[in-house]
Design a protein around this motif. Sequence first.
Motif, PDB file in Angstrom:
ATOM      1  N   PRO A  21       0.721  -1.113   0.057  1.00  9.20           N
ATOM      2  CA  PRO A  21      -0.097   0.105  -0.207  1.00  9.20           C
ATOM      3  C   PRO A  21       0.796   1.333   0.062  1.00  9.20           C
ATOM      4  CG  PRO A  21      -0.725  -1.557   1.633  1.00  9.20           C
ATOM      5  CD  PRO A  21       0.631  -2.040   1.154  1.00  9.20           C
ATOM      6  N   ALA A  22       0.257   2.551  -0.408  1.00  7.13           N
ATOM      7  CA  ALA A  22       0.975   3.638  -0.450  1.00  7.13           C
ATOM      8  C   ALA A  22       1.425   4.019   0.912  1.00  7.13           C
ATOM      9  CB  ALA A  22       0.132   4.650  -1.060  1.00  7.13           C
ATOM     10  N   GLY A  62      -0.866   5.586  -5.459  1.00  4.29           N
ATOM     11  CA  GLY A  62      -1.103   4.239  -5.540  1.00  4.29           C
ATOM     12  C   GLY A  62       0.017   3.331  -4.858  1.00  4.29           C
ATOM     13  N   PRO A  63       0.030   1.985  -5.041  1.00  2.00           N
ATOM     14  CA  PRO A  63       0.870   1.091  -4.369  1.00  2.00           C
ATOM     15  C   PRO A  63       2.087   1.260  -4.650  1.00  2.00           C
ATOM     16  CG  PRO A  63      -0.450  -0.139  -5.993  1.00  2.00           C
ATOM     17  CD  PRO A  63      -0.883   1.434  -6.138  1.00  2.00           C
ATOM     18  N   VAL A  64       3.119   1.020  -3.803  1.00  2.00           N
ATOM     19  CA  VAL A  64       4.379   1.031  -3.910  1.00  2.00           C
ATOM     20  C   VAL A  64       5.125  -0.219  -4.121  1.00  2.00           C
ATOM     21  CG1 VAL A  64       4.899   3.167  -2.598  1.00  2.00           C
ATOM     22  CG2 VAL A  64       5.032   0.927  -1.435  1.00  2.00           C
ATOM     23  N   ARG A  65       6.292  -0.216  -5.224  1.00  2.00           N
ATOM     24  CA  ARG A  65       6.655  -1.546  -5.519  1.00  2.00           C
ATOM     25  C   ARG A  65       8.166  -1.512  -5.272  1.00  2.00           C
ATOM     26  NH1 ARG A  65       3.233   0.614  -9.465  1.00  2.00           N
ATOM     27  NH2 ARG A  65       1.483  -0.730  -9.629  1.00  2.00           N
ATOM     28  N   TYR A  66       8.348  -2.617  -4.680  1.00  2.00           N
ATOM     29  CA  TYR A  66       9.946  -3.099  -4.333  1.00  2.00           C
ATOM     30  C   TYR A  66      10.318  -4.176  -4.777  1.00  2.00           C
ATOM     31  CZ  TYR A  66       9.119   0.791  -0.908  1.00  2.00           C
ATOM     32  OH  TYR A  66       8.890   2.053  -0.275  1.00  2.00           O
ATOM     33  N   ALA A  67      11.420  -4.543  -4.894  1.00  5.96           N
ATOM     34  CA  ALA A  67      12.209  -5.753  -5.206  1.00  5.96           C
ATOM     35  C   ALA A  67      13.303  -6.163  -4.394  1.00  5.96           C
ATOM     36  CB  ALA A  67      12.578  -5.952  -6.809  1.00  5.96           C
ATOM     37  N   PHE A  68      13.295  -7.270  -3.730  1.00  7.84           N
ATOM     38  CA  PHE A  68      14.353  -7.580  -2.921  1.00  7.84           C
ATOM     39  C   PHE A  68      14.839  -9.039  -3.293  1.00  7.84           C
ATOM     40  CE2 PHE A  68      10.851  -5.411  -0.261  1.00  7.84           C
ATOM     41  CZ  PHE A  68      11.835  -4.860   0.488  1.00  7.84           C
ATOM     42  N   VAL A  69      16.123  -8.820  -3.106  1.00  5.04           N
ATOM     43  CA  VAL A  69      16.962 -10.165  -3.110  1.00  5.04           C
ATOM     44  C   VAL A  69      16.897 -10.926  -1.940  1.00  5.04           C
ATOM     45  CG1 VAL A  69      19.157 -10.906  -3.880  1.00  5.04           C
ATOM     46  CG2 VAL A  69      18.388  -8.932  -5.039  1.00  5.04           C
ATOM     47  N   ALA A  70      16.664 -12.031  -2.019  1.00  5.34           N
ATOM     48  CA  ALA A  70      16.607 -13.032  -0.675  1.00  5.34           C
ATOM     49  C   ALA A  70      17.405 -14.146  -0.814  1.00  5.34           C
ATOM     50  CB  ALA A  70      15.287 -13.233  -0.352  1.00  5.34           C
ATOM     51  N   VAL A  71      18.261 -14.442   0.509  1.00  5.38           N
ATOM     52  CA  VAL A  71      18.827 -15.868   0.509  1.00  5.38           C
ATOM     53  C   VAL A  71      18.092 -16.528   1.612  1.00  5.38           C
ATOM     54  CG1 VAL A  71      20.955 -17.001   1.161  1.00  5.38           C
ATOM     55  CG2 VAL A  71      21.002 -15.064  -0.130  1.00  5.38           C
ATOM     56  N   LEU A  72      17.596 -17.397   1.304  1.00  2.54           N
ATOM     57  CA  LEU A  72      16.567 -18.220   2.396  1.00  2.54           C
ATOM     58  C   LEU A  72      17.438 -19.492   2.650  1.00  2.54           C
ATOM     59  CD1 LEU A  72      13.398 -18.052   0.198  1.00  2.54           C
ATOM     60  CD2 LEU A  72      14.140 -16.416   2.099  1.00  2.54           C
ATOM     61  N   THR A  73      17.622 -19.699   3.928  1.00  4.48           N
ATOM     62  CA  THR A  73      18.397 -21.048   4.264  1.00  4.48           C
ATOM     63  C   THR A  73      17.430 -21.698   5.094  1.00  4.48           C
ATOM     64  OG1 THR A  73      20.326 -19.587   4.400  1.00  4.48           O
ATOM     65  CG2 THR A  73      20.302 -21.585   5.701  1.00  4.48           C
ATOM     66  N   ILE A  95       2.113  -8.806   4.892  1.00  3.80           N
ATOM     67  CA  ILE A  95       1.753  -7.594   4.384  1.00  3.80           C
ATOM     68  C   ILE A  95       0.438  -7.178   4.555  1.00  3.80           C
ATOM     69  CG2 ILE A  95       1.747  -6.170   2.169  1.00  3.80           C
ATOM     70  CD1 ILE A  95       4.800  -6.852   3.246  1.00  3.80           C
ATOM     71  N   LYS A  96      -0.624  -7.910   4.447  1.00  2.00           N
ATOM     72  CA  LYS A  96      -1.878  -7.773   4.801  1.00  2.00           C
ATOM     73  C   LYS A  96      -2.265  -7.395   6.329  1.00  2.00           C
ATOM     74  CE  LYS A  96      -6.465  -9.219   4.316  1.00  2.00           C
ATOM     75  NZ  LYS A  96      -7.514 -10.040   3.811  1.00  2.00           N
ATOM     76  N   ARG A  97      -1.601  -8.285   6.948  1.00  2.00           N
ATOM     77  CA  ARG A  97      -1.624  -8.236   8.556  1.00  2.00           C
ATOM     78  C   ARG A  97      -0.988  -6.746   8.939  1.00  2.00           C
ATOM     79  NH1 ARG A  97       1.935 -12.213  10.976  1.00  2.00           N
ATOM     80  NH2 ARG A  97       1.145 -12.942   9.428  1.00  2.00           N
ATOM     81  N   ARG A  98       0.022  -6.559   8.343  1.00  2.00           N
ATOM     82  CA  ARG A  98       1.000  -5.316   8.812  1.00  2.00           C
ATOM     83  C   ARG A  98       0.299  -3.927   8.377  1.00  2.00           C
ATOM     84  NH1 ARG A  98       2.580  -1.029  10.582  1.00  2.00           N
ATOM     85  NH2 ARG A  98       4.767  -0.653  10.402  1.00  2.00           N
ATOM     86  N   PHE A  99      -0.386  -3.870   7.119  1.00  2.70           N
ATOM     87  CA  PHE A  99      -0.818  -2.551   6.453  1.00  2.70           C
ATOM     88  C   PHE A  99      -2.091  -2.661   6.226  1.00  2.70           C
ATOM     89  CE2 PHE A  99       3.663  -3.069   4.813  1.00  2.70           C
ATOM     90  CZ  PHE A  99       4.085  -1.955   5.524  1.00  2.70           C
ATOM     91  N   GLY A 100      -2.922  -3.608   6.423  1.00  5.20           N
ATOM     92  CA  GLY A 100      -4.331  -3.934   6.339  1.00  5.20           C
ATOM     93  C   GLY A 100      -5.139  -4.040   4.868  1.00  5.20           C
ATOM     94  N   CYS A 101      -4.314  -4.131   4.001  1.00  6.75           N
ATOM     95  CA  CYS A 101      -5.003  -4.381   2.752  1.00  6.75           C
ATOM     96  C   CYS A 101      -4.057  -5.359   1.997  1.00  6.75           C
ATOM     97  CB  CYS A 101      -5.087  -3.201   1.980  1.00  6.75           C
ATOM     98  SG  CYS A 101      -3.495  -2.082   1.688  1.00  6.75           S
ATOM     99  N   PRO A 102      -4.599  -6.111   1.111  1.00  6.19           N
ATOM    100  CA  PRO A 102      -3.797  -7.015   0.359  1.00  6.19           C
ATOM    101  C   PRO A 102      -2.693  -6.609  -0.314  1.00  6.19           C
ATOM    102  CG  PRO A 102      -6.074  -7.140  -0.430  1.00  6.19           C
ATOM    103  CD  PRO A 102      -6.174  -5.864   0.733  1.00  6.19           C
TER     104      PRO A 102
END
Length: 131
Positions: A21-22, A62-73, A95-102
């Motif tokens: 969300p914005a 409007g919505p913000v867009r981010y791209a993350f690089v992740a290393v999952l172990t 994200i829905k729980r934190r910001f209140g919208c999907p």
Amino acid sequence: MSAVSAGRPNAVMAVVRVEAPAGAEAQTVESELTRALHQHEKRPMTVELSLADGTGPWPRRGPVRYAFVAVLTLAGRTVPERLAHKIEKVARKAIKRRFGCPAGVSVRTDLSDAEAGAFWYSLRGTPHRPA
């Protein structure tokens, strides 16, 4: 360097794209994703995220867009089938729980070696080369 074996056993490199969300800041989104994936009940994992180069909070409305690089172990476990789908599900809920919208979340774990190498430098920085 393979996207599946990012230098550690049972490690997976992924690209996580988030549409939040914005007003959502990158650090907040990153911490929510890290917390949700690390504390997931069925498949806890160590998560290391870094904002990918060239991404930012545009557009202004409007919505913000981010791209993350992740290393999952995945400690002591094999890499499950459909890992990207499972990560997307957990991330959307967080994200829905934190910001209140999907939120829109897409995860790619099938990276080519060249792509994985480029993203690795985004995550770790350029290695030091002696003069």
